[in-house]
Design a protein around this motif. Structure first.
Motif, PDB file in Angstrom:
ATOM      1  N   THR A 327       4.371 -40.828  -5.087  1.00  0.00           N
ATOM      2  CA  THR A 327       2.778 -41.469  -5.001  1.00  0.00           C
ATOM      3  C   THR A 327       1.866 -40.345  -5.270  1.00  0.00           C
ATOM      4  O   THR A 327       2.222 -39.332  -4.825  1.00  0.00           O
ATOM      5  CB  THR A 327       2.786 -42.332  -3.896  1.00  0.00           C
ATOM      6  N   ILE A 328       0.776 -40.535  -5.658  1.00  0.00           N
ATOM      7  CA  ILE A 328      -0.187 -39.696  -5.818  1.00  0.00           C
ATOM      8  C   ILE A 328      -1.497 -39.986  -4.750  1.00  0.00           C
ATOM      9  O   ILE A 328      -1.971 -41.165  -5.014  1.00  0.00           O
ATOM     10  CB  ILE A 328      -0.795 -39.529  -7.394  1.00  0.00           C
ATOM     11  N   ASN A 329      -1.791 -39.060  -3.967  1.00  0.00           N
ATOM     12  CA  ASN A 329      -2.770 -39.731  -2.858  1.00  0.00           C
ATOM     13  C   ASN A 329      -2.571 -41.136  -2.459  1.00  0.00           C
ATOM     14  O   ASN A 329      -3.470 -41.777  -2.013  1.00  0.00           O
ATOM     15  CB  ASN A 329      -4.175 -39.666  -3.551  1.00  0.00           C
ATOM     16  N   GLY A 330      -1.217 -41.418  -1.996  1.00  0.00           N
ATOM     17  CA  GLY A 330      -0.921 -42.700  -1.287  1.00  0.00           C
ATOM     18  C   GLY A 330      -0.628 -43.767  -2.251  1.00  0.00           C
ATOM     19  O   GLY A 330      -0.467 -44.884  -1.978  1.00  0.00           O
ATOM     20  N   PHE A 372       2.156 -37.134  -3.087  1.00  0.00           N
ATOM     21  CA  PHE A 372       1.538 -35.846  -3.681  1.00  0.00           C
ATOM     22  C   PHE A 372       0.146 -35.974  -3.234  1.00  0.00           C
ATOM     23  O   PHE A 372      -0.553 -36.515  -4.021  1.00  0.00           O
ATOM     24  CB  PHE A 372       2.105 -35.384  -5.071  1.00  0.00           C
ATOM     25  N   HIS A 373      -0.427 -35.543  -1.865  1.00  0.00           N
ATOM     26  CA  HIS A 373      -1.788 -35.588  -1.648  1.00  0.00           C
ATOM     27  C   HIS A 373      -2.410 -34.342  -2.117  1.00  0.00           C
ATOM     28  O   HIS A 373      -1.944 -33.371  -1.574  1.00  0.00           O
ATOM     29  CB  HIS A 373      -1.668 -35.999  -0.218  1.00  0.00           C
ATOM     30  N   MET A 374      -3.443 -34.483  -2.846  1.00  0.00           N
ATOM     31  CA  MET A 374      -4.082 -33.460  -3.415  1.00  0.00           C
ATOM     32  C   MET A 374      -4.655 -32.175  -2.100  1.00  0.00           C
ATOM     33  O   MET A 374      -4.251 -31.068  -2.156  1.00  0.00           O
ATOM     34  CB  MET A 374      -5.365 -33.820  -4.285  1.00  0.00           C
ATOM     35  N   GLU A 375      -5.290 -33.000  -1.213  1.00  0.00           N
ATOM     36  CA  GLU A 375      -5.800 -31.995  -0.185  1.00  0.00           C
ATOM     37  C   GLU A 375      -4.648 -31.502   0.605  1.00  0.00           C
ATOM     38  O   GLU A 375      -4.847 -30.090   1.002  1.00  0.00           O
ATOM     39  CB  GLU A 375      -6.902 -32.730   0.731  1.00  0.00           C
ATOM     40  N   PHE A 377      -1.737 -30.664  -0.540  1.00  0.00           N
ATOM     41  CA  PHE A 377      -0.980 -29.858  -1.318  1.00  0.00           C
ATOM     42  C   PHE A 377      -1.771 -28.433  -1.335  1.00  0.00           C
ATOM     43  O   PHE A 377      -1.233 -27.477  -1.013  1.00  0.00           O
ATOM     44  CB  PHE A 377      -1.178 -30.326  -2.773  1.00  0.00           C
ATOM     45  N   VAL A 378      -2.967 -28.436  -1.614  1.00  0.00           N
ATOM     46  CA  VAL A 378      -4.039 -27.040  -1.446  1.00  0.00           C
ATOM     47  C   VAL A 378      -4.026 -26.420   0.155  1.00  0.00           C
ATOM     48  O   VAL A 378      -3.598 -25.275  -0.032  1.00  0.00           O
ATOM     49  CB  VAL A 378      -5.488 -27.587  -1.712  1.00  0.00           C
ATOM     50  N   ALA A 379      -3.933 -27.411   0.959  1.00  0.00           N
ATOM     51  CA  ALA A 379      -3.719 -26.555   2.253  1.00  0.00           C
ATOM     52  C   ALA A 379      -2.507 -26.183   2.584  1.00  0.00           C
ATOM     53  O   ALA A 379      -2.265 -24.958   3.242  1.00  0.00           O
ATOM     54  CB  ALA A 379      -3.973 -27.724   3.243  1.00  0.00           C
ATOM     55  N   ARG A 380      -1.391 -26.944   2.034  1.00  0.00           N
ATOM     56  CA  ARG A 380      -0.100 -26.400   2.313  1.00  0.00           C
ATOM     57  C   ARG A 380       0.344 -25.191   1.850  1.00  0.00           C
ATOM     58  O   ARG A 380       0.789 -24.230   2.010  1.00  0.00           O
ATOM     59  CB  ARG A 380       0.966 -27.472   1.995  1.00  0.00           C
ATOM     60  N   ILE A 381      -0.306 -25.132   0.359  1.00  0.00           N
ATOM     61  CA  ILE A 381       0.156 -23.729  -0.431  1.00  0.00           C
ATOM     62  C   ILE A 381      -0.607 -22.699   0.026  1.00  0.00           C
ATOM     63  O   ILE A 381      -0.194 -21.304   0.423  1.00  0.00           O
ATOM     64  CB  ILE A 381      -0.121 -24.002  -1.903  1.00  0.00           C
TER      65      ILE A 381
END
Length: 402
Positions: A327-330, A372-375, A377-381
């Motif tokens: 899913t993308i952003n839930g 795949f949650h955008m925010e 993803f950015v925080a994790r990377i």
């Protein structure tokens, strides 16, 4: 090298050759790629094969829409798919196609063995037929009102509102998705694989550790209602392999698609004389076979496929590993919502290793969907890959200079 070295063959579900790969596909290929790399690192022999699923009505219709031959369309998809897979560092030993001489030969051999074993039967059925396009319509090419709850704009196989399943000819006010015409009922003789002959075998096989517990539990529903004979034929016009001694009849794409795993490995054996097809696929093989698939194709892989393999004298899978959807952003991936992301779009902007790491951090042994949650993803990377790696480098720098 250890005497306990295992010989393993791994497959990933075949992408359909009528469009580009998207991020949901990349879950399918990144998960087994990580597993395969691990097996190789610890010294096991591990071959990893896949290929494009290149047959069926959708490909024929898409090619017609784009004013090209089906062969040209699948060649275009193959070029795009291989480029994306290489960019994501997927370590296939062989990426092939189901539209191949090896697959045709194996599909024919398996069909003839099923026929010889009295596992094929014929009967006449009624189907939805498009009188304008002059072809039988697959379930997904008929839309109408659900016969159970009345919901509008539902596909010809199941209702998204109430969950009911039915045949296209049961829809109320049906229309052909292709032409907009009202489908008519037309009779045709079809070929069926007698799946019910293997009910006892499958009941045992699905409980013997070849599947995740939740998958075994789900499959039990099919045994409750009783296994039905499986329609393995389609009428011309159709893009696929013609059934031997049956003019105008073609193997249903889902018959030759999993055989494509065998064909891809056969092609690899043809290119590498040290490999033996029989060693990995014979009934008494001492090697291991693993399929990685999404939860939407469990029935084909965990019921039809083991039965077909057993009936035709080949080995069955050691294990089938099933994962959930992306899913993308839930939310479900949707073009209208802007949450449908092609693999190439991602590659145009970001490092593929970021996505490989993010999926690896989320995937587990279950079949739950992953998001795949955008925010996130950015925080994790930034935290795990950039922050921690840079921190390690920073701490180590002192040792170098002292």
């Amino acid at each position: 090298m250890s005497n306990n070295m295992r010989k393993i063959l791994v497959t990933a579900a075949l992408p359909y050759a009528n469009g580009p790969l998207h991020l949901g596909h990349m879950v399918e290929y990144i998960q087994p790629d990580i597993w395969v790399r691990f097996q190789r690192l610890i010294g096991n022999t591990c071959h990893f094969v896949c290929g494009d699923d290149a047959h069926g009505t959708p490909i024929m219709l898409r090619a017609e829409k784009e004013n090209m031959t089906p062969e040209a369309l699948i060649a275009k998809s193959y070029t795009e798919h291989t480029a994306d897979l290489e960019a994501f560092n997927i370590s296939f030993d062989n990426f092939y196609t189901t539209h191949s001489p090896e697959n045709k030969a194996l599909a024919t051999e398996i069909y003839q063995k099923l026929l010889a074993g009295s596992d094929i039967t014929k009967r006449t059925i009624k189907q939805a037929f498009d009188p304008i396009k002059n072809l039988f319509l697959p379930d997904r090419y008929v839309k109408g009102e659900c016969p159970k709850c009345g919901a509008q704009d539902q596909y010809g196989d199941s209702c998204e509102q109430c969950g009911a399943t039915y045949s296209p000819i049961e829809l109320k006010n049906p229309i052909s998705v292709i032409s907009g015409a009202t489908p008519i009922e037309k009779e045709s003789e079809h070929y069926f694989f007698c799946l019910d002959h293997y009910e006892a075998f499958l009941k045992e096989w699905t409980k013997n550790g070849h599947l995740q517990p939740e998958v075994t539990k789900k499959l039990a529903e099919w045994f409750t209602s009783g296994l039905q004979q499986w329609d393995i034929s389609r009428d011309a016009p159709y893009f696929g392999f013609e059934i031997p001694n049956a003019p105008g009849k073609y193997f249903y794409v889902w018959l030759d698609a999993p055989i494509g795993y065998m064909a891809s490995f056969k092609n690899l054996c043809n290119k590498n004389s040290t490999l033996s097809f029989e060693e990995y696929w014979s009934k008494d093989s001492a090697t291991e076979l693993y399929h990685f698939i999404g939860k939407d194709i469990v029935y084909f892989h965990a019921l039809f496929w083991p039965a077909v393999l057993t009936a035709s004298g080949f080995r069955t899978p050691t294990n089938i590993f099933v994962h959930g959807f992306l899913t993308i952003n839930g939310q479900k991936m949707s073009k209208s919502r802007g949450t449908f992301i092609n693999a190439r779009t991602y590659l145009d902007h970001l490092n593929p290793e970021y996505l490989r790491y993010y999926f690896a951090s989320k995937l587990g042994t279950g079949i739950d969907d992953i998001d795949f949650h955008m925010e996130d993803f950015v925080a994790r990377i930034n935290s795990d890959l950039v922050g921690k790696l840079v921190n390690i480098a920073s701490r180590c720098a002192g040792f170098i200079t002292t």
